[in-house]
Scaffold this motif. Structure first.
Motif, mmCIF file in Angstrom:
data_model
loop_
_atom_site.group_PDB
_atom_site.id
_atom_site.type_symbol
_atom_site.label_atom_id
_atom_site.label_comp_id
_atom_site.label_asym_id
_atom_site.label_seq_id
_atom_site.Cartn_x
_atom_site.Cartn_y
_atom_site.Cartn_z
ATOM 1 N N ALA A 37 -18.377 -10.418 1.801
ATOM 2 C CA ALA A 37 -17.312 -9.440 1.602
ATOM 3 C C ALA A 37 -17.775 -8.082 2.057
ATOM 4 N N LEU A 38 -16.852 -7.295 2.545
ATOM 5 C CA LEU A 38 -17.178 -5.918 2.871
ATOM 6 C C LEU A 38 -17.432 -5.165 1.582
ATOM 7 N N GLN A 39 -18.361 -4.231 1.616
ATOM 8 C CA GLN A 39 -18.661 -3.438 0.438
ATOM 9 C C GLN A 39 -17.422 -2.669 0.009
ATOM 10 N N ARG A 40 -17.012 -2.812 -1.247
ATOM 11 C CA ARG A 40 -15.814 -2.162 -1.744
ATOM 12 C C ARG A 40 -16.100 -0.721 -2.135
ATOM 13 N N LEU A 41 -15.216 0.178 -1.768
ATOM 14 C CA LEU A 41 -15.286 1.553 -2.233
ATOM 15 C C LEU A 41 -14.472 1.669 -3.511
ATOM 16 N N LEU A 42 -14.645 2.764 -4.240
ATOM 17 C CA LEU A 42 -13.834 2.971 -5.431
ATOM 18 C C LEU A 42 -12.375 3.066 -5.025
ATOM 19 N N PRO A 43 -11.449 2.461 -5.784
ATOM 20 C CA PRO A 43 -10.028 2.489 -5.417
ATOM 21 C C PRO A 43 -9.513 3.912 -5.322
ATOM 22 N N VAL A 44 -8.565 4.118 -4.414
ATOM 23 C CA VAL A 44 -7.912 5.416 -4.311
ATOM 24 C C VAL A 44 -7.119 5.665 -5.587
ATOM 25 N N SER A 45 -7.164 6.884 -6.100
ATOM 26 C CA SER A 45 -6.412 7.209 -7.313
ATOM 27 C C SER A 45 -4.926 7.146 -7.011
ATOM 28 N N LEU A 46 -4.221 6.284 -7.741
ATOM 29 C CA LEU A 46 -2.798 6.074 -7.489
ATOM 30 C C LEU A 46 -1.970 6.658 -8.632
ATOM 31 N N LEU A 47 -0.839 7.249 -8.299
ATOM 32 C CA LEU A 47 0.073 7.778 -9.301
ATOM 33 C C LEU A 47 1.224 6.808 -9.509
ATOM 34 N N VAL A 48 2.081 7.123 -10.469
ATOM 35 C CA VAL A 48 3.159 6.209 -10.839
ATOM 36 C C VAL A 48 4.107 6.004 -9.668
ATOM 37 N N ALA A 49 4.446 4.744 -9.380
ATOM 38 C CA ALA A 49 5.366 4.442 -8.278
ATOM 39 C C ALA A 49 6.760 4.947 -8.609
ATOM 40 N N GLN A 50 7.459 5.406 -7.589
ATOM 41 C CA GLN A 50 8.807 5.930 -7.775
ATOM 42 C C GLN A 50 9.837 4.859 -7.427
ATOM 43 N N ALA A 51 11.003 4.958 -8.055
ATOM 44 C CA ALA A 51 12.068 3.991 -7.796
ATOM 45 C C ALA A 51 12.582 4.162 -6.380
ATOM 46 N N LEU A 52 12.849 3.032 -5.721
ATOM 47 C CA LEU A 52 13.368 3.056 -4.361
ATOM 48 C C LEU A 52 14.876 2.915 -4.383
ATOM 49 N N GLY A 53 15.512 3.354 -3.300
ATOM 50 C CA GLY A 53 16.950 3.188 -3.171
ATOM 51 C C GLY A 53 17.299 1.749 -2.846
ATOM 52 N N ALA A 54 18.579 1.511 -2.597
ATOM 53 C CA ALA A 54 19.028 0.162 -2.261
ATOM 54 C C ALA A 54 18.285 -0.347 -1.038
ATOM 55 N N ALA A 55 17.829 -1.572 -1.106
ATOM 56 C CA ALA A 55 16.966 -2.110 -0.053
ATOM 57 C C ALA A 55 17.776 -2.736 1.065
ATOM 58 N N TYR A 56 17.252 -2.608 2.251
ATOM 59 C CA TYR A 56 17.846 -3.307 3.387
ATOM 60 C C TYR A 56 17.454 -4.779 3.293
ATOM 61 N N PRO A 57 18.414 -5.703 3.375
ATOM 62 C CA PRO A 57 18.127 -7.104 3.061
ATOM 63 C C PRO A 57 17.478 -7.896 4.184
ATOM 64 N N VAL A 58 16.453 -7.348 4.804
ATOM 65 C CA VAL A 58 15.710 -8.090 5.817
ATOM 66 C C VAL A 58 14.322 -8.346 5.264
ATOM 67 N N ILE A 59 13.941 -9.589 5.160
ATOM 68 C CA ILE A 59 12.659 -9.942 4.569
ATOM 69 C C ILE A 59 11.664 -10.252 5.680
ATOM 70 N N LEU A 93 7.279 8.263 0.038
ATOM 71 C CA LEU A 93 7.778 7.561 1.215
ATOM 72 C C LEU A 93 9.298 7.583 1.204
ATOM 73 N N LEU A 94 9.891 7.804 2.367
ATOM 74 C CA LEU A 94 11.341 7.736 2.484
ATOM 75 C C LEU A 94 11.764 6.283 2.618
ATOM 76 N N ALA A 95 12.808 5.902 1.905
ATOM 77 C CA ALA A 95 13.314 4.532 2.003
ATOM 78 C C ALA A 95 13.828 4.272 3.413
ATOM 79 N N GLY A 96 13.584 3.076 3.918
ATOM 80 C CA GLY A 96 13.968 2.752 5.286
ATOM 81 C C GLY A 96 15.458 2.785 5.527
ATOM 82 N N ASN A 97 16.253 2.536 4.476
ATOM 83 C CA ASN A 97 17.705 2.569 4.639
ATOM 84 C C ASN A 97 18.278 3.950 4.365
#
Length: 497
Positions: A2-24, A228-232
C-alpha cells in the motif's frame, strides 16, 4: 502493498445538494477493458491484403496508421529482465503514480469523478544503459549524435518506458481547491469553491499497475465558505486538483462537467503536434528526441474556441501508452487549454487492441454525458478514427456536433497511406469537414452547427482516397516504395523490445 497514507484532510459538514440530474455513472468494471478487446476489429485496407506476406505486424501497422514504435512496450518482468534487476533491487525505490486528469459528471448522488492512472517504480538506470535502450528507438542515428537537449529528451522518454508497474496497491487521493486557471485559455473552467476531501479508491491496482474508478464527491465547505455547485444548477466547469497520498508524483486535475454544453474530443499526434507517425524515422525522432512542436496555428485556434464558446470542455484522447503520456500532458498544458485526458491502458498493447480502445473511450464519455454535444478532431492517418468518428454519429444520434479531420496526405508528401471516407456517406456535409491547414477552421460555426467552411474543397468520394482530394484522390500507390517502407518496419520491429 500500500502507498503510505497521509493524515486525512480535515473535512467539514457536507451541504445539502439540489435536485439531482438523473444520469448515473456506470459502475466501474475491470471487465470493461476485456470486452473492448473482443470487438470485431477489421482494418479492412486493401494495402494490408497486398503486403500481408510481409508479416501480420507490418500489414496491421500499415493498414491502421498506428505507430509501430508505440506498440509492445515492455512492462513488469520484461523491464526487470531488460535491466537485469529483481524485486529486491526495487525495494528501496520510491513508489510513483501517474494520475491522469479526469472528468466528473452530475448524478442523483452528486458529482461522480473518474480517477485513472498507474502506479509504478522507476529503476535506477545508468546513462550508458539508457543510451543503449534509447538507440533501439532511433533509426539511422545514435543518441550521442543528437543535440544535447534531444539527448536529454530521448533519455527521459526511454526512462519513462522502462518502469516497473506495481500491482495490488491501494491508492488514496486528496482533492484540493487550488487549480491555477488561466484566463481565456481554460474553456470557462473555474476553481471549485468546495469539495476538498480524501477518498480511498474502492479496489487495488491491476496486474499492470492500473487504477480506474468512479468516486462520489461530498460537497464539503471550501476555504472561504464556498461549496461545489450542483451540476444541474450551473453551466460552469469546476476544477479540483488531485494529489495522491504517499508521493509527490501523482498530481492531476479533475474537471466537473455539467450535463449540457459542448465538449471537444481531440486527438494529439499530427493534429495538435507534429509527429509524422506515417514516417518511422521522423516519427521516432519527433516522439523520442525532439521537443514537441505544435502543428501550424492550432494553439491559436483552440485558444479562440476556448475564449468564444461558453464553458467549452476540452478532452484530449490519445492511444499513446500510459508510460509516455507525461510528455504529452506537459506539452498540452503549456500549449493548449486545460482539459481532461484519456490514454491507452497498459493491457491494450497490440495493434488490434489499440484500434479498439479509441472506440471504447469514445463510448464511455458519450454515455457519461448523454445531453452534451461533441466536437471530434483528428487526422486521416488513423484508420480507427476514419471508422469510429462517423460511427459515433450513428451510434449517438444528435450528440455529434462537428467532425474535423486534417488531411495529412494533402500537406505531407511522406504520408502515402490512403484513407477510407466511406463512413461519411449519408452524413450531412454541414456536420463534418476535411481540412488542409489550421486556418481552415476559422470559418466554421461550432455552436450554430455549421461545421463546414465552403472555402475548403472537399471532393469526398466515400471510398479509399489519398494524396489529397480531387484528381489525385485515386492516385496509384508506389508499391515499390511501400515494400521498402514495410521492410524498414520489419527491421524496426526486430530491434524494439
Amino acid at each position: 502493498m500500500a502507498l503510505q497514507r497521509l493524515l486525512p484532510v480535515s473535512l467539514l459538514v457536507a451541504q445539502a445538494l439540489g435536485a439531482a440530474y438523473p444520469v448515473i455513472t456506470p459502475a466501474p468494471s475491470l471487465e470493461d477493458r476485456d470486452e473492448a478487446l473482443k470487438r470485431d476489429i477489421d482494418p479492412g485496407s486493401y494495402i494490408g491484403s497486398i503486403i500481408n506476406s510481409l508479416g501480420s505486424g507490418v500489414s496491421s501497422y500499415i493498414a491502421s496508421g498506428v505507430p509501430q514504435f508505440f506498440q509492445d512496450f515492455p512492462i513488469g518482468e520484461d523491464v526487470e529482465k531488460a535491466l537485469d534487476i529483481d524485486d529486491d533491487d526495487l525495494k528501496a525505490t520510491p513508489t510513483q503514480v501517474l494520475n491522469i486528469p479526469g472528468y466528473a459528471n452530475w448524478t442523483e448522488s452528486g458529482w461522480s469523478v473518474r480517477i485513472h492512472g498507474n502506479v509504478f517504480k522507476q529503476p535506477n538506470i545508468t546513462q550508458e544503459k539508457l543510451d543503449s535502450l534509447a538507440n533501439k528507438f532511433l533509426i539511422g542515428v545514435d543518441i550521442n549524435d543528437l543535440p544535447e537537449n534531444q539527448q536529454d529528451q530521448a533519455r527521459n522518454f526511454t526512462a519513462s518506458i522502462f518502469v516497473v508497474q506495481q500491482q495490488n496497491v491501494s491508492v488514496t487521493v486528496n482533492f484540493q481547491n487550488d487549480v491555477n486557471v488561466r484566463p481565456d485559455a481554460s474553456g470557462g473552467v473555474v476553481n471549485a469553491k468546495g469539495g476538498a476531501q480524501s477518498i480511498d479508491l474502492p479496489y487495488n491496482t491491476t496486474s499492470e499497475g492500473d487504477f480506474d474508478a468512479w468516486l462520489t464527491l461530498r460537497n464539503t465547505t471550501g476555504p472561504n465558505g464556498g461549496h461545489l455547485l450542483a451540476g444541474n444548477a450551473t453551466e460552469q466547469i469546476q476544477a479540483l486538483n488531485i494529489y495522491t497520498n504517499g508521493t509527490d508524483t501523482g498530481n492531476a486535475t479533475a474537471y466537473l462537467v455539467p450535463p449540457t454544453g459542448f465538449t471537444i474530443i481531440s486527438d494529439i499526434d499530427d493534429i495538435l503536434r507534429v509527429t509524422k507517425i506515417y514516417d518511422p524515422k521522423e516519427g521516432l525522432l519527433n516522439s523520442f528526441a525532439r521537443p514537441f512542436v505544435a502543428w501550424e496555428d492550432m494553439p491559436d485556434i483552440y485558444a479562440n474556441w476556448s475564449a468564444t464558446i461558453p464553458n467549452f470542455h476540452f478532452h484530449y484522447l490519445t492511444t499513446t501508452p500510459e508510460q509516455v503520456t507525461r510528455n504529452y500532458m506537459d506539452f498540452i498544458y503549456k500549449t493548449y487549454p486545460l482539459g481532461s485526458f484519456d490514454t491507452r491502458p497498459l493491457n491494450f498493447s497490440d495493434v488490434s487492441a489499440t484500434l479498439s480502445i479509441r472506440k471504447a473511450l469514445l463510448d464511455k464519455i458519450f454515455q457519461t454525458f448523454p445531453q452534451r454535444k461533441f466536437v471530434l478532431v483528428a487526422d486521416t492517418s488513423n484508420s480507427d478514427v476514419m471508422k469510429d468518428y462517423p460511427q459515433m454519429v450513428r451510434d449517438f444520434p444528435g450528440q455529434v456536433q462537428c467532425i474535423f479531420l486534417r488531411n495529412t496526405t494533402a500537406t505531407d508528401s511522406s504520408d502515402l497511406f490512403p484513407y477510407d471516407t466511406s463512413g461519411f456517406k449519408g452524413i450531412d456535409q454541414k456536420q463534418y469537414m476535411f481540412f488542409v491547414n489550421a486556418d481552415d477552421l476559422r470559418g466554421v460555426d461550432i455552436v450554430g452547427g455549421n461545421c463546414y467552411n465552403p472555402a475548403v474543397k472537399q471532393n469526398v468520394t466515400f471510398e479509399y482516397q489519398g494524396r489529397g482530394f480531387g484528381n489525385d484522390a485515386g492516385r496509384a500507390i508506389d508499391w515499390s516504395w511501400m515494400t521498402l517502407y514495410a521492410g524498414l518496419l520489419v527491421t524496426l520491429g526486430q530491434v524494439l523490445l
